[in-house]
Enzyme design. Structure first.
Site, mmCIF file in Angstrom:
data_model
loop_
_atom_site.group_PDB
_atom_site.id
_atom_site.type_symbol
_atom_site.label_atom_id
_atom_site.label_comp_id
_atom_site.label_asym_id
_atom_site.label_seq_id
_atom_site.Cartn_x
_atom_site.Cartn_y
_atom_site.Cartn_z
ATOM 1 C CE LYS A 87 -64.984 -52.166 -85.321
ATOM 2 N NZ LYS A 87 -63.275 -52.332 -84.437
ATOM 3 C CB SER A 167 -61.574 -50.484 -86.657
ATOM 4 O OG SER A 167 -61.751 -51.093 -85.985
ATOM 5 C CB SER A 191 -60.114 -50.609 -82.898
ATOM 6 O OG SER A 191 -59.200 -50.558 -84.539
#
Length: 496
Positions: A87, A167, A191
């Site tokens: 990420k 996210s 997330s």
């Protein structure tokens, strides 16, 4: 002509099958068969770029040469040559760590985050960075999950009009497509687990402190954690084992029990659920769709000879509720100031980033604002913060632990999240179309407890997941329960 078209169709079907890397072993098998490793990785990286154009799950990739050098550096390591995406809020030398923001396009880390160092030590190749929700969905309202000013919108691989949740949207969508066999996401509240559920993959949010947060762009000291995503439980467990452990720069890792058995994270038993007491989260207010999914969960548990106990949580969690949100606001401001130290960026504080966003509003703020940043700048009451943090953490932990203890449970299971919703850049996330909305895991996030989600079934042709919840440091138990369930359910969705 007809024969040519059939041949052409067959070629593209084979090409698609070859580029899908749905697990670690299949990738290693294909790599092992390749005579020319340089050509293999060159073609592989090319396929990642080509096949991600519609989903847009990847922000950046290392060069072919850098990937090849890392491959040769990892000889004789356990996961030699296995590619993994990070990420894009995790420090990795030689590639920008952006949080999805144009403000951080030149944020080039001087060091790898400890979790990245551990991945390299295990032989994983850091392929590049996955898209996310800008600032991990903690910038403003009405935000859209999976959108960043630096890379645009990540789409749900099962329907490009639908949202991948945030996210860690890119980390999950890349797995769903088969671009990489494993990836790393981060979670403050949902997330990892939400995008994993919505994209039909496995996601593990470990106990806060099991994995170092050093070198991860922060939101919350008390709730942030990194965790793995994969197509199956075993692969996710292997990655968790690789990245877990103490870090002298992250005091939370000192809380790992001295007798924590890392080997048990991958010592999995398909019959583990036999005789286990499983609390199934159920509510009389559930929709018919939820009831149908819960019925399926119970049938799988019955097939594994588990003891089923219907349970409910007496309290819930909404991260934007006053107390919870204040803790995040306070910790974000402090955390960003600490992260920015010595970075060589033109920002020293969150206030500097706010000014950058204002100056670049046409591109950065074109879909939603930075109200959360502004609120964070105001959250400076330390006494209030400490009280709220103590209150919400104690209540969340007590709620999970009391349900486990009162019912003598081994694990709690519930539906993770409703299916993906239509992406709407102007109005933000709806969190559920057609009134279909549910969520579990908020209490685990606030408590800092582990939460694992695996694919369960389709709802309206979109995947939904099932969650495994427990107390602190209980990863081996939850992973085994999830693995046992997975082996019976055998649901591994692949986008068309």
């Amino acid at each position: 002509m007809k024969v040519y078209l059939i041949y052409l169709l067959s070629f593209f079907m084979i090409a698609e099958a070859n580029f899908r890397h749905n697990d670690i072993n299949s990738f290693l098998d294909e790599l092992g068969e390749a005579q020319d490793k340089e050509k293999f990785f060159k073609e592989y990286v090319k396929s990642v770029r080509l096949n991600d154009q519609k989903v847009n799950s990847v922000i950046s990739l290392y060069s072919n040469q850098e990937i090849l050098e890392e491959y040769y550096a990892g000889v004789e390591k356990e996961f030699h040559g296995v590619p993994i995406l990070l990420k894009d809020n995790i420090d990795s030398i030689g590639i920008a760590n952006t949080a999805g923001s144009l403000a951080f396009k030149n944020n080039l880390p001087k060091n790898d985050a400890p979790l990245v160092s551990k991945l390299r030590e295990s032989g994983f190749i850091i392929l590049g960075k996955a898209n996310l929700s800008e600032w991990a969905n903690f910038r403003g309202n009405p935000s859209t999950s999976g959108w960043t000013s630096i890379n645009g919108q990540t789409n749900n691989p099962f329907n490009l009009k639908y949202n991948p949740c945030g996210s860690s949207s890119g980390s999950a969508a890349a797995i769903a497509q088969g671009l990489v066999p494993v990836s790393i996401g981060t979670e403050t509240n949902g997330s990892i687990t939400c995008p994993a559920s919505v994209n039909g993959v496995v996601g593990i949010k470990p106990t806060v402190g099991l994995v170092s947060r050093t070198g991860v762009i922060p939101i919350s000291e008390t709730q942030d954690t990194a965790g793995p995503m994969a197509k199956n439980v075993m692969d996710a467990a292997k990655v968790l084992k690789a990245i877990a452990g103490e870090d002298p720069l992250d005091s939370y890792t000192a809380k790992i029990p001295q007798d924590y058995d890392y080997k048990k994270l991958t010592d999995l038993d398909a019959n583990y659920l036999k005789g286990k007491r499983v609390g199934v989260l159920n509510s009389s207010e559930s929709s018919e769709i939820e009831k149908g999914l819960i019925d399926k969960v119970k049938k799988v548990l019955e097939a594994k000879d588990a003891v089923i106990v219907d349970v409910e949580f007496n309290i819930s969690s909404d991260y934007k509720a006053a107390k919870e949100f204040y803790v995040l606001l306070y910790e974000f401001n402090v955390g960003m100031k600490n992260y920015l130290k010595g970075r060589g960026l033109p920002y020293k504080t969150l206030e500097d980033i706010v000014e950058f966003n204002k100056a670049n509003a046409d591109t950065v703020l074109k879909h939603f604002g930075q109200e959360i940043f502004l609120e964070s700048l105001k959250a400076t009451d330390t006494e209030k913060y400490l009280k709220e943090r103590e209150d919400i953490g104690r209540l969340a932990k007590a709620q999970i632990d009391s349900v486990l203890e009162a019912n003598n449970l081994d694990v709690i299971i519930g539906l993770t999240r409703n299916p993906g919703w239509l992406t709407d850049l102007e109005n933000g996330d709806s969190r559920g179309d057609d009134g279909i909305s549910w969520a579990n895991g908020g209490l685990s996030a606030v408590a800092g407890y582990p939460h694992i989600t695996i694919p369960l079934d389709f709802v309206n042709d979109l995947p939904v997941g099932v969650s495994f919840l427990g107390t602190a440091w209980d990863e081996a138990n939850l992973i085994n329960a999830a693995y046992s369930f997975e082996q019976e359910n055998k649901f591994f969705p692949i986008p068309k």
